[in-house]
Design an enzyme around this catalytic site. Structure first.
Site, PDB file in Angstrom:
ATOM      1  N   SER A  23      74.267  65.857   6.920  1.00 57.36           N
ATOM      2  CA  SER A  23      74.945  66.762   7.947  1.00 57.36           C
ATOM      3  C   SER A  23      74.130  68.036   8.485  1.00 57.36           C
ATOM      4  O   SER A  23      74.408  68.501   9.484  1.00 57.36           O
ATOM      5  CB  SER A  23      76.465  66.690   7.668  1.00 57.36           C
ATOM      6  N   LEU A 103      60.450  69.092  -6.220  1.00 47.97           N
ATOM      7  CA  LEU A 103      59.001  69.025  -5.736  1.00 47.97           C
ATOM      8  C   LEU A 103      58.240  69.635  -6.679  1.00 47.97           C
ATOM      9  O   LEU A 103      58.424  70.717  -7.354  1.00 47.97           O
ATOM     10  CB  LEU A 103      58.869  69.975  -4.311  1.00 47.97           C
ATOM     11  N   HIS A 119      71.772  75.365  -0.583  1.00 50.64           N
ATOM     12  CA  HIS A 119      72.542  74.969  -1.867  1.00 50.64           C
ATOM     13  C   HIS A 119      74.053  75.291  -1.774  1.00 50.64           C
ATOM     14  O   HIS A 119      74.559  76.346  -1.264  1.00 50.64           O
ATOM     15  CB  HIS A 119      71.937  76.022  -2.865  1.00 50.64           C
TER      16      HIS A 119
END
Ligand code: GRF
Length: 210
Positions: A23, A103, A119
């Site tokens: 979304s 990552l 976040h």
């Protein structure tokens, strides 16, 4: 002081990494389409072949790379393939929009001040998974979301934008997450638009809007 953005004369090329529903990715698509974000989304990369974000990309004609984590021998092999995809796409900016993996250092270093994460909590409170549940269990009265640059430490880079969401007496994880998500979409589009317009300056931990 580090001006992180590409030159304003070029149209920044955004690569989005997402693992699920997408979304926030959709909010970015709409932000570009309605002219709030001056950039083009050149690729969606996902680690999850079942991510709904893939459908959203295909509907918009955005190229998709599916890097199914399970088929790689180890994390290093996965990360190398991911880095290649990002470079092939000619990314100026990477956006982690519900990307559920950490990552590795090579990608983070190469995209220092050019990689943004969303976040669902007011960082530095409640980093990591289930941030909304953490906030409820702690009993905070104000929850929210944070858009920040990505560094090698999880959920901890310089903060670009935050939005508050009051916690109601009757809130549960689902209702609170829904209200935070609406703010996430606005906050992410706003932050990415500022980046793409060359209006962010990073000095240490502080991000100034010019
Ligand atoms: C969002 O709450 C985002 O903040 C978090 O994961 C969720 C992803 O939602 N990192 P969506 O896939 O963007 O709908």
């Amino acid at each position: 002081m580090r001006p992180p953005q590409p030159s304003p004369v070029q149209t920044p090329r955004i690569v989005v990494l997402a693992s699920g529903r997408g979304s926030n990715f959709q909010a970015l698509i709409e932000g570009v389409a309605d002219g709030r974000i001056h950039a083009s989304i050149v690729r969606l990369i996902t680690d999850n072949p079942g991510a709904y974000a893939i459908d959203r990309a295909r509907k918009e004609g955005i190229p998709v790379s599916v890097l199914d984590y399970q088929v790689f021998q180890d994390r290093t092999a996965y990360e190398s393939a991911l880095f290649r995809e990002i470079q092939d796409a000619g990314a100026d900016l990477i956006i982690l929009a519900g990307y559920m993996r950490l990552l590795g250092e090579p990608i983070v270093a190469a995209f220092s001040d050019r990689m943004i994460n969303i976040h669902p909590a007011l960082l530095p409170c409640f980093p990591g998974l289930h941030a909304q549940r953490q906030a409820l269990e702690y009993g905070v009265k104000l929850a929210g979301c944070t858009v920040h640059f990505v560094t090698h430490e999880m959920d901890s880079g310089p903060i670009i934008a935050q939005r508050c969401v009051p916690v109601g007496e009757d809130d549960n994880e689902e209702t609170l997450s829904e209200r935070i998500l609406r703010e996430e979409h606005e906050c992410l589009v706003e932050a990415v638009a500022l980046f793409c317009d060359g209006r962010l300056e990073v000095t240490g931990r502080r991000v100034r809007v010019r």
